[in-house]
Each structure stands twice: as C-alpha cells, then as structure tokens.
Design a protein around this motif. Structure first.
Motif, mmCIF file in Angstrom:
data_model
loop_
_atom_site.group_PDB
_atom_site.id
_atom_site.type_symbol
_atom_site.label_atom_id
_atom_site.label_comp_id
_atom_site.label_asym_id
_atom_site.label_seq_id
_atom_site.Cartn_x
_atom_site.Cartn_y
_atom_site.Cartn_z
ATOM 1 N N ASN A 1 -10.128 6.996 -8.629
ATOM 2 C CA ASN A 1 -9.888 5.809 -7.811
ATOM 3 C C ASN A 1 -8.416 5.550 -7.511
ATOM 4 O OD1 ASN A 1 -9.414 5.161 -10.565
ATOM 5 N ND2 ASN A 1 -9.654 2.980 -10.149
ATOM 6 N N THR A 2 -7.542 6.554 -7.738
ATOM 7 C CA THR A 2 -6.125 6.386 -7.393
ATOM 8 C C THR A 2 -5.837 7.149 -6.107
ATOM 9 O OG1 THR A 2 -5.331 8.334 -8.601
ATOM 10 C CG2 THR A 2 -5.582 6.269 -9.854
ATOM 11 N N TRP A 3 -4.676 6.884 -5.533
ATOM 12 C CA TRP A 3 -4.366 7.439 -4.210
ATOM 13 C C TRP A 3 -4.291 8.961 -4.192
ATOM 14 C CZ3 TRP A 3 -5.096 5.117 0.135
ATOM 15 C CH2 TRP A 3 -5.041 3.728 0.217
ATOM 16 N N ILE B 1 0.840 -1.206 0.000
ATOM 17 C CA ILE B 1 0.000 0.000 0.000
ATOM 18 C C ILE B 1 0.873 1.254 0.000
ATOM 19 C CG2 ILE B 1 -1.655 1.343 1.364
ATOM 20 C CD1 ILE B 1 -2.863 -1.002 -0.143
ATOM 21 N N LEU C 1 -6.598 2.294 -5.895
ATOM 22 C CA LEU C 1 -6.867 1.655 -4.618
ATOM 23 C C LEU C 1 -7.380 0.236 -4.876
ATOM 24 C CD1 LEU C 1 -7.040 4.794 -3.974
ATOM 25 C CD2 LEU C 1 -8.564 4.120 -2.098
ATOM 26 N N LEU D 1 -16.025 2.171 -4.692
ATOM 27 C CA LEU D 1 -14.781 2.219 -5.461
ATOM 28 C C LEU D 1 -15.065 2.053 -6.955
ATOM 29 C CD1 LEU D 1 -11.752 2.588 -5.116
ATOM 30 C CD2 LEU D 1 -11.531 0.107 -4.853
ATOM 31 N N ASP E 1 2.254 1.651 -3.498
ATOM 32 C CA ASP E 1 1.234 2.090 -4.453
ATOM 33 C C ASP E 1 0.840 3.548 -4.218
ATOM 34 O OD1 ASP E 1 1.262 -0.447 -5.465
ATOM 35 O OD2 ASP E 1 -0.631 -1.072 -4.539
ATOM 36 N N MET E 2 0.770 3.930 -2.971
ATOM 37 C CA MET E 2 0.373 5.297 -2.623
ATOM 38 C C MET E 2 1.361 6.307 -3.212
ATOM 39 S SD MET E 2 -0.376 6.568 1.276
ATOM 40 C CE MET E 2 -1.596 5.291 1.574
ATOM 41 N N SER F 1 -10.826 7.598 1.303
ATOM 42 C CA SER F 1 -9.525 6.926 1.280
ATOM 43 C C SER F 1 -9.094 6.382 2.630
ATOM 44 C CB SER F 1 -8.450 7.882 0.754
ATOM 45 O OG SER F 1 -8.351 9.007 1.596
ATOM 46 N N TYR G 1 -10.139 4.152 4.350
ATOM 47 C CA TYR G 1 -11.141 3.101 4.293
ATOM 48 C C TYR G 1 -10.698 1.841 5.022
ATOM 49 C CZ TYR G 1 -8.873 0.911 0.100
ATOM 50 O OH TYR G 1 -8.028 0.317 -0.801
#
Length: 482
Positions: A113-115, A76, A86, A104, A79-80, A123, A125
């Motif tokens: 839907n991206t960081w 995570i 996400l 989502l 990816d962030m 977010s 979540y």
C-alpha cells in the motif's frame, strides 16, 4: 472473481517503465496540475481590484480553495518520493470512494500500500479528483483541459488533410462500394491511424489523392508493408473478415472505448464516420468516455461535446501563415470547407443517434452512470461481468468493441506480468468471447502478450526499450464465442 496466475506490474522492478513512471513521470504530471491551478489563481488575484466587495469575497474563496488543492497535491508528491502509504479517499459524494478504499485495505494487509509497492493499475486512482470535488468552486474544473486543447490545436494540418481525404472518398463512394478489397485498404489505414494516434504516422491518409483512390490496392499494400515490422501482432485481416461478414445486418453496432481527447478523438470520429458512411457493415457507433478527468488526457463527456464545436469554430485552430495582407490559399479554404462538411455530418449523426455517447452527452464531470463508472475503477476488465453487469450486457449487444490505447490494453490484460507469448485470449480472462474485441495498442507500458517467442528474444537482445518506447504496436482481435 478471476485471478491471474502472475503478479501485476508494480514499481519494485527498477528496470521497468512502471518504476520510471512513479519516479519521473508522475512528479512532472502533478507539477503540471499545480502550475495550472497557480496560474488560474494568479489571474483571479489580478482581477480583484476591479471587483465589488461581494465579488471579491467569492474570488478570494476560489483562490483559497485552489491553494488547498495545491497543498494537497504537493503532499502527494512529497509522500511519493518517500514511499509513504497511499491515503484513503475522502467521502466526497462521487462514485467509487468505497471501492478504492476497500481495495487499499486489502493492499495494506499484503503490505502493498505504499507508493513504490502498490500495483501500477491501482495507483492511478481517484485521489486527485477528490481534492477538486471537496471544494465548492473547483468541482467542474478539469486540470488537464488546457493541455488537451493545446495539443488538439497543434494538429490542425493533419486534421484539414484528413477532412480532404474524406471528401475525396465521397467522390469515389460508388467505386469503393463496388469492390470490398478497396474498402479493406481504407479500413486498414483507418486502423493504423487510430493505432498510432499522431499526425506523423498518417502518411497515406493525409496525402491521398483521387488518383491514389483509383489505385488503392497497390498504394495501400506499399503503405502497410512499410509499417508491418513495427506491429508485433497484427490481426487486421481477421477483424476485416469478421466486419465484412456483417453486411445486411441492419442493427450492426461498433463501440469505441475511448482513450485520449483532442486529435486522437478526432481520428476516432473519422474512423467511425468511415464505418457508417462508406461501408455497408456498420449502422451505429457508441463512444464510451470516462466520467472524470484521468491521467492525463482521457476523453470526458464535456470533451466529446466540445469537440465538434471546436472543429467548427473559425478561431480554434491557428491560421496558416501567409504573406502579410495575402488571402488564404485556395487549398486552405477548400480544406476548411471539407472539415466543415464532415463535422456537420457528424453533428447530424449525433442528433439522429447514428453516433451516440454511452452516457448523456451533457453529463457533468463526476456524474455517476452504471455504464461508465467501471472505466475508472481499479479493476481489470475481466471483472466486468460481476462488477458492472449493465455495462457488460450493453457491450454484448455490440457487433465489435474497439478498445483504444495503452491504458485500456493494460486493463484488458490486468496489467499482469504475463509471459510475452501468452495468447491474448488467455490474458484477458473470462471476458474473452463474451463480445468481439479489437484492441489497438501502441506499446507504452511493460505488459505485452501474444508475441512469438523468437520475436521477443530478438527485441530483448536489441537493447531498445521496445515494451514502452512507443515504436511498436499490437492489433489484437478476439471474436465472440459461438
């Protein structure tokens, strides 16, 4: 369902606190969770030589699951930093999986839907919780517990002082009851205590002597004046007038939608104690926790249940330092006695139902309850009536619902980019008027409402980060509609 006429705060504005959160704060929080699990795994590994073969197999299973959680959280973080989409939440058997995944899908259709494009409110979540739930041995683990307890233990001085103040109020109970203006002074100090939520802002309540109580109105006026410039909207007088109108109503009830555990929960309990013990206006208090560990120190049922045990434990707080071999000071012993006396009263209130949790007090982490699941959903509170009708109906039975802290304020207002002068009533949408609301919020995020335009202009020109530096606050009251 209601939709605001402005977009929600997200991470696309690089000058916002939202952007600072995803770039700086969240990586630190996630690293803290990784460190917490690593330390537990390390301690388990050290214990292996002393275990039987069967015990070793169990410990090794726990360690392997911990490593998997660390890897998932590490992904995570990776990816962030790269603004990747996400991920969906796995079907782990706990509430709200389908709710978050459907939302989502909607965000993906909007290319949000991206960081760095997702709304901030969504977010935070349930993904991190899911990593723990998918294991056999970490389901009941709260990765924020150690941090909550450490912060709580550091507040011992203010806790003892507040206990002594409550003891002094008991001695002057008749005097307080004889003049509602005296009760109002204490009420406003209690509001300030819960508003700022840390020991440095409790100057009056933690140093209140018997003589101060005898001259409450002068002392309280000075204390309030000193802090007034930092409360950008102050409805304390309005909420007091409403609360004091409840006299004679034997079923009056106040609800606290809780924020942080530890010292802040302690101050919530002190405020609740004042309302039911020292005023004739409130007869019951209901506390609303979150059912899973949340970012980062929100109260869960286990936190609430353990609070009184911790406060009564002779070893939970560090001992006050004294010369070697010297006995504790008389004042220290008295403060401990005052704390014991007060907390035992709270226990009796919990047993009798004067204090109540909105869910069973023994609820484990991850339990499902129709009166609590909504608090950790991705939705603004203005959708409560449609999406959580049982919760909404319960709050309609309350005489006053106190929403504590910044996240609750953000959810009340939808975390929307409202113009700062937008009236609170408008910003909370259709929930306005359905039950009496008091929002106590220290400014720690971008969304702001109900501020006079000239005040906004002055603060914007000052150059300080007034929307989220924690220096300013809001006390907002929305009465029930007639």
């Amino acid at each position: 369902m209601f939709e605001a006429p402005y977009p929600p705060w997200d991470f696309t504005d690089r000058g916002s606190f939202a952007f600072e959160t995803v770039i700086k704060r969240w990586p630190v929080i996630l690293t803290g969770i990784i460190d917490n699990i690593y330390c537990r795994n390390h301690d388990l590994g050290i214990s292996l030589p002393s275990k039987t073969e069967a015990e070793k197999a169990h410990v090794e299973e726990v360690i392997a699951e911990g490593k998997k959680i660390i890897a998932d959280i590490g992904q995570i973080k990776y990816d962030m930093a790269r603004d990747r989409p996400l991920p969906y939440i796995a079907d782990d058997g706990e509430p709200l999986v389908d709710v978050y995944n459907k939302e989502l899908d909607i965000l993906a259709e909007k290319k949000k839907n991206t960081w760095l494009t997702v709304p901030w409110l969504y977010s935070e979540y349930r993904l991190i919780r899911s990593f723990f739930v998918q294991t056999k041995n970490w389901r009941d683990y709260d990765p924020f517990l150690a941090q909550k307890e450490a912060t709580f233990q550091k507040s011992s001085k203010a806790i003892y002082q507040l206990a002594t103040t409550m003891h002094e109020l008991e001695k002057d109970k008749e005097m307080l009851h004889s003049d509602p203006e005296n009760l109002k002074v204490i009420f406003k100090e209690m509001v300030q205590m819960c508003l700022w939520g840390n020991a440095t802002d409790l100057s009056m309540l933690t140093h209140m002597s018997h003589d101060d109580i005898q001259h409450l109105q002068a002392v309280g006026r000075d204390a309030q004046t000193a802090r007034s410039e930092f409360i950008l909207r102050d409805d304390q007088e309005k909420v007091w007038q409403y609360l004091s109108s409840l006299g004679g109503n034997t079923d009056s009830r106040v609800d606290f939608v809780l924020d942080n555990a530890g010292f802040e929960l302690f101050t919530d309990l002190v405020f609740a104690d004042f309302l039911v013990t020292y005023t004739p206006y409130v007869h019951k208090v209901v506390f609303h926790p979150k059912l899973i560990p949340w970012f980062v120190s929100d109260v869960t049922p286990p936190d609430f249940k353990s609070a009184t045990n911790s406060l009564l434990s002779p070893t939970f707080f560090p001992q006050q330092s004294t010369p070697e071999g010297a006995p504790a000071s008389k004042s220290s012993e008295e403060s401990r006695a005052h704390l014991y006396e007060m907390v035992k009263r709270w226990e009796s209130y919990i047993e009798s139902g004067v204090f109540a949790l909105s869910v069973p007090i023994d609820s484990p982490l991850g339990a499902s309850d129709e009166k609590a699941n909504f608090w950790t959903s991705p939705y603004p509170y203005w959708n409560m009536q449609e999406l959580a009708p049982a919760l909404h109906k319960s709050l309609q039975e309350s005489s006053l619902v106190i929403f504590k802290g910044d996240l609750n304020f953000r959810k009340l207002t939808g975390d929307v980019q409202w113009p700062a002068s937008t009236p609170f009533q408008q910003a909370i949408g259709p929930i306005a008027g359905t039950f009496p609301i008091l929002s106590l919020r220290t400014n720690k995020a971008d969304v702001i409402v109900d501020i006079q335009p000239e005040v906004v202009e002055k603060l914007d020109k000052s150059g300080e980060k007034w929307r989220y530096n924690g220096k300013y606050a809001l006390v907002l009251f929305q009465p029930r509609s007639n």
